[in-house]
Design a protein around this motif. Structure first.
Motif, short mmCIF file in Angstrom:
data_model
loop_
_atom_site.label_atom_id
_atom_site.label_comp_id
_atom_site.label_asym_id
_atom_site.label_seq_id
_atom_site.Cartn_x
_atom_site.Cartn_y
_atom_site.Cartn_z
N GLU A 76 1.05 -1.36 0.24
CA GLU A 76 -0.05 -0.65 0.05
C GLU A 76 0.86 1.19 -0.12
O GLU A 76 1.91 1.46 1.33
N ASP A 77 1.17 2.24 -0.76
CA ASP A 77 1.27 3.23 -1.05
C ASP A 77 0.62 4.59 -2.03
O ASP A 77 -0.07 4.96 -2.76
N ARG A 78 0.67 5.45 -0.33
CA ARG A 78 -0.66 6.42 -0.92
C ARG A 78 0.55 7.38 -1.20
O ARG A 78 1.52 8.05 -0.59
N GLY A 81 2.37 9.88 0.51
CA GLY A 81 3.17 10.09 1.63
C GLY A 81 3.85 9.55 2.07
O GLY A 81 5.00 9.50 1.48
N LYS A 207 9.95 5.16 -5.64
CA LYS A 207 9.24 6.20 -4.60
C LYS A 207 9.23 7.42 -4.34
O LYS A 207 9.21 8.75 -5.00
#
Length: 225
Positions: A76-78, A81, A207
């Motif tokens: 899970e990668d918002r 964030g 990211k």
């Protein structure tokens, strides 16, 4: 089970890890903005520079689409964030939740061949393992180096987010070597191991590229207004 309070615990432990490993804060891009009343040659030039930087970062070694799964874990990668979350289940139906920071430090490492210092980036991990809701939870604070996992702390958390005992024990490194080895095997059997580090470092690096380009776009949009 693990929310803001768990992340606060990890945030408070990061300075401890930096002190132990003599970590330095990774270099980052800082932008200074001021209120602009009107367009100016400087502003126009800044927009051109930002456009050029965005195009370069997007075309030269551009970020790739992020992975949604690693082994038995869902990722899970918002966007925007500062944490990456992995969730999975063990073979005995334990819930496993891993929260990984972005790169939060760097430690020099001497190359064995030429004695040249090579920087090793550091990621902090918070690993929670529990069976269902309402039971005790094991919580590990770990360091994820490029090729190895290192346990720093081990807690037993009771329902409600409190420690089962005020005394949390000695530093993990001073525990009996056999006990240390057993705890590493415990995590390894649940997929928390060196392979996880090998996955996380490229993931966080990618990211970081994505977030950097997005910050540049936001800055450009602000300047253009």
């Amino acid at each position: 089970m693990v929310g803001t309070s768990r992340r606060h615990l990890l945030s408070t432990l990061i300075p401890h890890l930096r002190q132990r490993f003599a970590l330095q804060t990774p270099p980052s891009i800082a932008f200074s903005t001021s209120t602009i009343q009107r367009k100016s040659p400087f502003e126009s030039n800044l927009v051109r520079m930002l456009t050029s930087e965005i195009e370069f970062d997007s075309e030269y070694a551009p970020p790739h689409q992020t992975e949604k799964k690693f082994n038995a874990f869902m990722v899970e990668d918002r966007p925007g964030g500062q944490f990456v979350t992995l969730r999975g289940m063990s073979t005995i139906d334990e819930n496993i939740k891993i929260e990984a920071t972005m790169f939060d430090g760097v430690s020099p490492n001497m190359d064995e061949d030429d004695n040249e210092p090579n920087a090793q980036l550091h990621i902090s991990l918070l690993v929670d393992i529990f069976k269902g809701e309402g039971g005790d939870m094991l919580e590990f604070v770990c360091s994820a180096w490029p090729q190895r996992l290192e346990i720093q702390k081990l807690y037993v958390i009771r329902p409600g987010g409190t420690l089962s005992r005020p005394y949390i024990g000695p530093d993990f490194r001073v525990l009996d070597k056999k006990l240390q080895s057993a705890m590493y095997k415990y995590l390894n059997a649940r997929g928390v191991n060196n392979d996880l580090c090998l996955f996380l470092h490229p993931y966080v690096r990618n990211k970081d590229k994505i977030e950097h380009i997005q910050r540049l776009k936001l800055l450009k949009s602000y300047v253009e207004k």
